[in-house]
Write a protein that holds these residues in place. Sequence first.
Motif, short mmCIF file in Angstrom:
data_model
loop_
_atom_site.label_atom_id
_atom_site.label_comp_id
_atom_site.label_asym_id
_atom_site.label_seq_id
_atom_site.Cartn_x
_atom_site.Cartn_y
_atom_site.Cartn_z
N GLU A 1 0.82 -1.22 0.00
CA GLU A 1 0.00 0.00 0.00
C GLU A 1 0.85 1.27 0.00
O GLU A 1 0.35 2.35 -0.35
CB GLU A 1 -0.93 0.01 1.21
CG GLU A 1 -0.23 0.01 2.55
CD GLU A 1 -1.18 -0.02 3.73
OE1 GLU A 1 -0.72 0.15 4.87
OE2 GLU A 1 -2.39 -0.20 3.51
N TYR B 1 -9.62 -6.35 -4.41
CA TYR B 1 -10.47 -5.67 -3.43
C TYR B 1 -11.55 -6.65 -2.95
O TYR B 1 -11.88 -7.62 -3.63
CB TYR B 1 -11.09 -4.40 -4.00
CG TYR B 1 -12.12 -4.61 -5.09
CD1 TYR B 1 -13.46 -4.87 -4.79
CD2 TYR B 1 -11.78 -4.50 -6.44
CE1 TYR B 1 -14.41 -5.05 -5.78
CE2 TYR B 1 -12.72 -4.68 -7.45
CZ TYR B 1 -14.04 -4.94 -7.11
OH TYR B 1 -14.98 -5.13 -8.11
N ASP C 1 -17.26 -0.71 -2.10
CA ASP C 1 -16.96 0.51 -1.35
C ASP C 1 -15.45 0.68 -1.22
O ASP C 1 -14.93 1.80 -1.35
CB ASP C 1 -17.61 0.46 0.03
CG ASP C 1 -19.10 0.67 -0.01
OD1 ASP C 1 -19.61 1.17 -1.05
OD2 ASP C 1 -19.78 0.34 0.98
N GLU C 2 -14.75 -0.41 -0.93
CA GLU C 2 -13.29 -0.35 -0.84
C GLU C 2 -12.68 0.06 -2.17
O GLU C 2 -11.79 0.91 -2.23
CB GLU C 2 -12.73 -1.70 -0.40
CG GLU C 2 -11.19 -1.74 -0.38
CD GLU C 2 -10.63 -3.15 -0.43
OE1 GLU C 2 -9.42 -3.27 -0.72
OE2 GLU C 2 -11.38 -4.12 -0.19
N VAL D 1 -13.98 1.75 -4.71
CA VAL D 1 -14.26 3.16 -5.03
C VAL D 1 -13.40 4.07 -4.16
O VAL D 1 -12.82 5.06 -4.65
CB VAL D 1 -15.75 3.47 -4.86
CG1 VAL D 1 -16.01 4.97 -4.95
CG2 VAL D 1 -16.57 2.72 -5.91
N ARG D 2 -13.30 3.75 -2.87
CA ARG D 2 -12.48 4.60 -1.98
C ARG D 2 -11.04 4.63 -2.45
O ARG D 2 -10.43 5.70 -2.54
CB ARG D 2 -12.57 4.06 -0.55
CG ARG D 2 -11.65 4.79 0.44
CD ARG D 2 -11.74 4.17 1.83
NE ARG D 2 -11.40 2.75 1.85
CZ ARG D 2 -10.16 2.27 1.79
NH1 ARG D 2 -9.12 3.10 1.70
NH2 ARG D 2 -9.94 0.96 1.82
N ARG D 3 -10.47 3.49 -2.79
CA ARG D 3 -9.08 3.44 -3.22
C ARG D 3 -8.91 4.08 -4.60
O ARG D 3 -7.89 4.72 -4.87
CB ARG D 3 -8.59 1.99 -3.23
CG ARG D 3 -8.52 1.38 -1.84
CD ARG D 3 -8.24 -0.12 -1.89
NE ARG D 3 -6.91 -0.41 -2.41
CZ ARG D 3 -6.50 -1.64 -2.71
NH1 ARG D 3 -7.32 -2.68 -2.55
NH2 ARG D 3 -5.27 -1.84 -3.16
N ASN E 1 -10.49 6.62 -5.73
CA ASN E 1 -10.55 8.07 -5.57
C ASN E 1 -9.45 8.64 -4.69
O ASN E 1 -9.33 9.86 -4.56
CB ASN E 1 -11.91 8.48 -4.97
CG ASN E 1 -13.06 8.29 -5.94
OD1 ASN E 1 -12.87 8.30 -7.16
ND2 ASN E 1 -14.26 8.13 -5.41
N ALA E 2 -8.61 7.79 -4.11
CA ALA E 2 -7.66 8.24 -3.08
C ALA E 2 -6.34 8.71 -3.67
O ALA E 2 -5.26 8.37 -3.16
CB ALA E 2 -7.41 7.10 -2.10
N ARG F 1 -19.87 7.33 -8.90
CA ARG F 1 -19.18 7.57 -7.63
C ARG F 1 -17.70 7.92 -7.81
O ARG F 1 -17.01 8.19 -6.81
CB ARG F 1 -19.31 6.33 -6.74
CG ARG F 1 -20.73 5.93 -6.43
CD ARG F 1 -20.80 4.59 -5.72
NE ARG F 1 -20.11 4.61 -4.42
CZ ARG F 1 -19.89 3.53 -3.68
NH1 ARG F 1 -20.28 2.34 -4.12
NH2 ARG F 1 -19.25 3.63 -2.52
N ASP G 1 -14.37 10.08 -8.89
CA ASP G 1 -13.91 11.48 -9.01
C ASP G 1 -13.01 11.61 -10.22
O ASP G 1 -11.78 11.51 -10.12
CB ASP G 1 -13.16 11.91 -7.75
CG ASP G 1 -14.03 11.94 -6.52
OD1 ASP G 1 -15.26 12.05 -6.66
OD2 ASP G 1 -13.49 11.82 -5.40
#
Length: 477
Positions: free
Chosen positions: A374, A393, A397-398, A400-402, A404-405, A427, A429
Amino acid sequence: MTEADKQSLLFIDGRWRPAADGAADPIRDPATGEVIGTVARAGESDVEEALAAVDRGFAAWRQFAPEQRAGVLDAAASILRSRAEDIARTITAEQGKPLAEARSEVEQSAGYFDWYAEEAVRDLGRTWTEGDREFTVERRPVGPVAAFSAWNFPASLPARKIAPAIAAGCSILVKPAEEAPGAAAALVDALLDAGLPGTAIALVTGDAPQIARQVIGSPVIRKITLTGSIPVGRELVRLSAEHLQPLSLELGGHAPVIVLPGADVEAAANALAGAKFRNAGQVCISPTRFFVPHEDADSFAAHFAAAAGRLKVGPGDRDGTDVGPLANERRLAAVESLMEDLRETGARVLTGGRRVASLPGWFYEPTVVVDVHEDARILTEEPFGPIAPVLPYRSLDEAVRRANAVEQGLAAYVFGPEAQARQVAARLDAGMIGVNGTALAVAQAPFGGVKSSGYGREGGTEGIGEYTVAVYTQVAG
């Protein structure tokens, strides 16, 4: 004068000429590292002359009717197509990409000229009345433009800046990348042969920071457009503050791919390998981080690595080449540094991972890695090269979060069942999102990003608006 001659010269005030002091820098073939030509290095007096020329050129060109501007762009598109093979070979020699990709880029450039020939004659204004008063809003050309473009697409990047500027009635000073100036020179030549006045466009090459400081510091320039890195974009924003010049900035990306549960893993892997390793991964909308359901990750990685391993690496002018060299030694060093970091942080290489020792130029193998830590740099730094990390993944949700991070938000991709893919796409970005496909750069759609990927848009109806200002007039009865 041949095309090779023009790529070594400046175009200022209606004529091709060397730098005033004769200064020039070498152009190297990425496939061999050998010098294949020179590019003029503009000095301060050259840039001042170019600024004065486009200032005069704007005063004249803005008076041309929209139909006349459209005619120039339409004719230039036809000229580009008639010269496509020569221009493509120049691109391959200077930048390295396979000839098939270079030919496609010339056609894409002509397509931008086609599109903005049509946009030039569209009425972007409006008129209405209220009582005895008439209200009019018209779109006027913003003024002389400074355009800075990168080396990875040396024809289409300047084309999608030049075409809307010319369509809107602006003059433009073009600063292409000094590594690959030939295609930009060909664009200028096509426009001149199509009837564009010689003072409506200038082309200068040389020391980019010096030229940027001088051009952006000039009150002549009323608009700035850049395709480049995030640090360069931030510097141009600082430089433009004095004269409050508006900017359009496309500053690169780090595009996530989310492969959904239920996706055809083998088909997705094959499609994405072609997109990832196009232009040796030197594409700002290249898919760069591959998020795959945990249960499908091994299968996807295996198919992806197999597809990457089938790609033929070699000089761009050699028949059958799929992946050419990296464009310069800086990119090769950057890719090797990312690969070293991946190894040090425990990543496992499924295919590639090395410079191609049997070839003399700046070649690197298409590379697929798994077990990526990571903290690996490749998860936050745009690789801009042929390295692809596969990242499992356990929940959407995980994923999408990663996805966009990161600070970049240019492009993103989703592969899988369409209804769910649309929901996931909503969802993400990013300024551009591909669902079950990766061909995002088309003339009729806006190209640009969010977050640190910049602002403003190129392409589409939105693109010409970047080169105009709204002027409101009220007439009382």
